[in-house]
Scaffold this active site. Structure first.
Site, short mmCIF file in Angstrom:
data_model
loop_
_atom_site.label_atom_id
_atom_site.label_comp_id
_atom_site.label_asym_id
_atom_site.label_seq_id
_atom_site.Cartn_x
_atom_site.Cartn_y
_atom_site.Cartn_z
N TYR A 3 68.86 -34.97 -43.70
CA TYR A 3 68.81 -36.28 -43.03
C TYR A 3 67.52 -36.52 -42.27
O TYR A 3 66.99 -37.62 -42.27
CB TYR A 3 69.99 -36.42 -42.05
CG TYR A 3 71.31 -36.54 -42.76
CD1 TYR A 3 71.79 -37.79 -43.15
CD2 TYR A 3 72.06 -35.41 -43.07
CE1 TYR A 3 73.00 -37.91 -43.82
CE2 TYR A 3 73.27 -35.52 -43.75
CZ TYR A 3 73.73 -36.77 -44.12
OH TYR A 3 74.91 -36.89 -44.80
N GLU A 12 78.00 -27.27 -44.91
CA GLU A 12 77.26 -27.01 -43.68
C GLU A 12 77.90 -25.98 -42.76
O GLU A 12 78.36 -26.33 -41.66
CB GLU A 12 77.05 -28.33 -42.93
CG GLU A 12 76.30 -29.36 -43.74
CD GLU A 12 76.04 -30.67 -42.97
OE1 GLU A 12 76.54 -30.80 -41.84
OE2 GLU A 12 75.34 -31.54 -43.51
N GLU A 22 73.88 -34.40 -49.89
CA GLU A 22 74.02 -35.50 -48.93
C GLU A 22 72.64 -35.98 -48.49
O GLU A 22 71.76 -35.16 -48.19
CB GLU A 22 74.74 -35.08 -47.64
CG GLU A 22 76.22 -34.88 -47.78
CD GLU A 22 76.89 -34.48 -46.46
OE1 GLU A 22 76.37 -34.81 -45.37
OE2 GLU A 22 77.94 -33.84 -46.55
#
Ligand code: FCB
Length: 454
Positions: free
Chosen positions: A292, A164, A350
């Site tokens: 996310y 990231e 992730e």
């Protein structure tokens, strides 16, 4: 019930500073997070990563958890200050030895190591020399990558250069809520450029010493939907996308920085040699996607720099971090990445959620919300596979509750509950759920799946 291909990488992900602790052991140097944690008010409850999950000492036990889950892949990061305490120069061989042993033990357990070279713990010595905004940090990163690749590259094929870069630059240098805590758009854009350049140089270093390497970068992708159909909100959502996603993805995939954002940032954009973009665009074997939540964005003339703000639609379902749960947005992300950037492959590096887990009871933690989150998001991953997207793996964030950056230990993302006073790892129901998915290669609906009795 949706299913996955047989060679799919099923894994969990962690990061060095979030789990290792042992910050002063075996010659490790100081990182920007060690320093930032000392800034009063920077971290919830004044927490630090000094001990974290004590993984540096307990890693063998933690590998047993991986075997219990049955995953065939484990993504972890190497702490740069363990390898080069001063960022460059003298090598600390004890640091390399630690990861060497970890890799051997993983291979022995039939778990493929996926190594992230940088998950935010920059050596403080490099920050003292200007940090990521200093162009020289790109070369320092490439030299570090080369060193790690030479040591582990005979056994590790899967590499992720950066985790990231949008967070390292924006949270660290623009909003100042992550280490090193600077607040300057100009510094943040310089940091972003050095990170991307460092990524490109590291890819070249990895290719040179790892045969049959599989190399990617883990990019946080936040889909931005307009808060209304007003044109100002549409523009604000596009701008958010420019700030967080396109500014990074475009150059990684061979383009210039997006023109609309260059125009928006104006003189804060660093002047760089055009050849940098060739280096940044080094071909990759996969794009790592950290995902996310989506955001809803409104135009906000009172916000001086980006002129936007996030809004939460009424009735939105939220995690303990206030992140919007919207599984279909995950599919949209994967589809969009394939359409707009056509990476050779996609890997979800992730995905996961924080919830206010209840304390363990009889050696178990009940976390139905996380089970539901995973089931819904995995179903979207399966839809991506069924649609023909080249999705090759999925990693849950994260193995066990850990140091969640500026939020300290207040938010729990793990499949295992970390009881910090005793360092016991206690299985949550989600660990059993994920185990069942990995074993069957199918996404089980939470209704048809029952946690095993204790
Ligand atoms: C990601 C980070 C990871 C963790 C999760 C919750 O942005 O890469 O370290 O903090 O968020």
């Amino acid at each position: 019930m949706a299913s996955f291909p047989s060679h799919f990488a099923w894994g969990v992900a962690t990061a060095s500073y979030q789990i290792e602790g042992a910050v002063n052991e075996d010659g490790r140097g100081e990182s920007i997070w060690d320093r930032f944690c000392r800034v009063p008010g920077a971290i919830a409850n004044g927490a630090t990563g000094d001990i974290a999950c004590d993984h540096y000492h307990r890693w063998r036990d933690d590998l047993r958890l991986l075997s219990e889950l049955g995953v065939n892949a484990y993504r972890f990061s190497v702490a740069w200050p363990r390898i080069l305490p001063e960022g460059t120069g003298t090598v600390n061989s004890a640091g390399l030895d630690f990861y060497d042993r970890l890799v051997d033990a993983l291979l022995e357990a039939d778990i493929t190591p996926w190594v992230t070279l940088y998950h935010w713990d920059l050596p403080q010595a490099l920050e003292d020399r200007g940090g990521w905004p200093n162009r020289a940090t790109a070369e320092a990163f490439a030299a570090y990558a080369d060193l790690v690749a030479r040591r582990l590259g005979d056994r590790v094929r899967h590499w992720i250069t950066l985790n990231e870069p949008s967070c390292s630059s924006l949270l660290g240098y623009f909003w100042g809520i992550h280490a090193p805590g600077r607040r300057s758009l100009r510094d943040a854009l310089r940091a972003a450029h050095t990170l991307l350049l460092g990524h490109g140089l590291a890819v070249a270093a990895l290719r040179a010493s790892v045969s049959a390497a599989q190399i990617g970068i883990a990019q946080l992708v936040i889909p931005a939907y307009p808060a209304s159909d007003r044109s100002a909100d549409l523009a604000a959502a596009h701008r958010f996308d420019g700030v967080h996603n396109r500014w990074f993805l475009d150059p990684i995939f061979g383009r210039d920085y997006p023109g609309d954002m260059r125009a928006w940032y104006r003189h804060d954009v660093p002047l760089v040699p055009p050849s940098d973009f060739d280096r940044i665009a080094a071909p990759l074997d996969f794009l790592g996607v950290n995902h996310y939540f989506p955001v809803y964005v409104a135009d906000d003339p009172t916000e001086p720099l980006l002129r936007l703000r996030q809004v939460v639609p009424p009735g939105a379902e939220l995690t303990a971090l206030g992140w919007i749960v919207q599984p279909a947005a995950f599919f949209d992300v994967l589809l969009r990445l394939q359409r707009e950037y056509a990476p050779a492959a996609l890997v979800v590096t992730e995905n996961g959620a924080a919830y206010a887990d209840p304390p363990p009871q009889a050696g178990r933690v009940s976390d139905p919300a996380r089970v539901r989150y995973l089931a819904q998001y995995l179903a979207e991953a399966a839809r991506a596979v069924a649609t023909g997207l080249p999705l090759r793996g999925y990693f849950v964030w994260t193995l066990m509750d850990n140091f969640e950056w500026n939020l300290g230990y207040s938010k729990r993302f793990g499949l295992y509950y970390t009881d910090y006073p005793t360092q016991a790892r206690i299985p949550k129901d989600s660990s059993f759920y994920y185990q069942a998915v990995v074993r069957t290669g199918r996404v089980l609906s939470p209704e048809e799946w029952q946690p095993p009795r204790g």
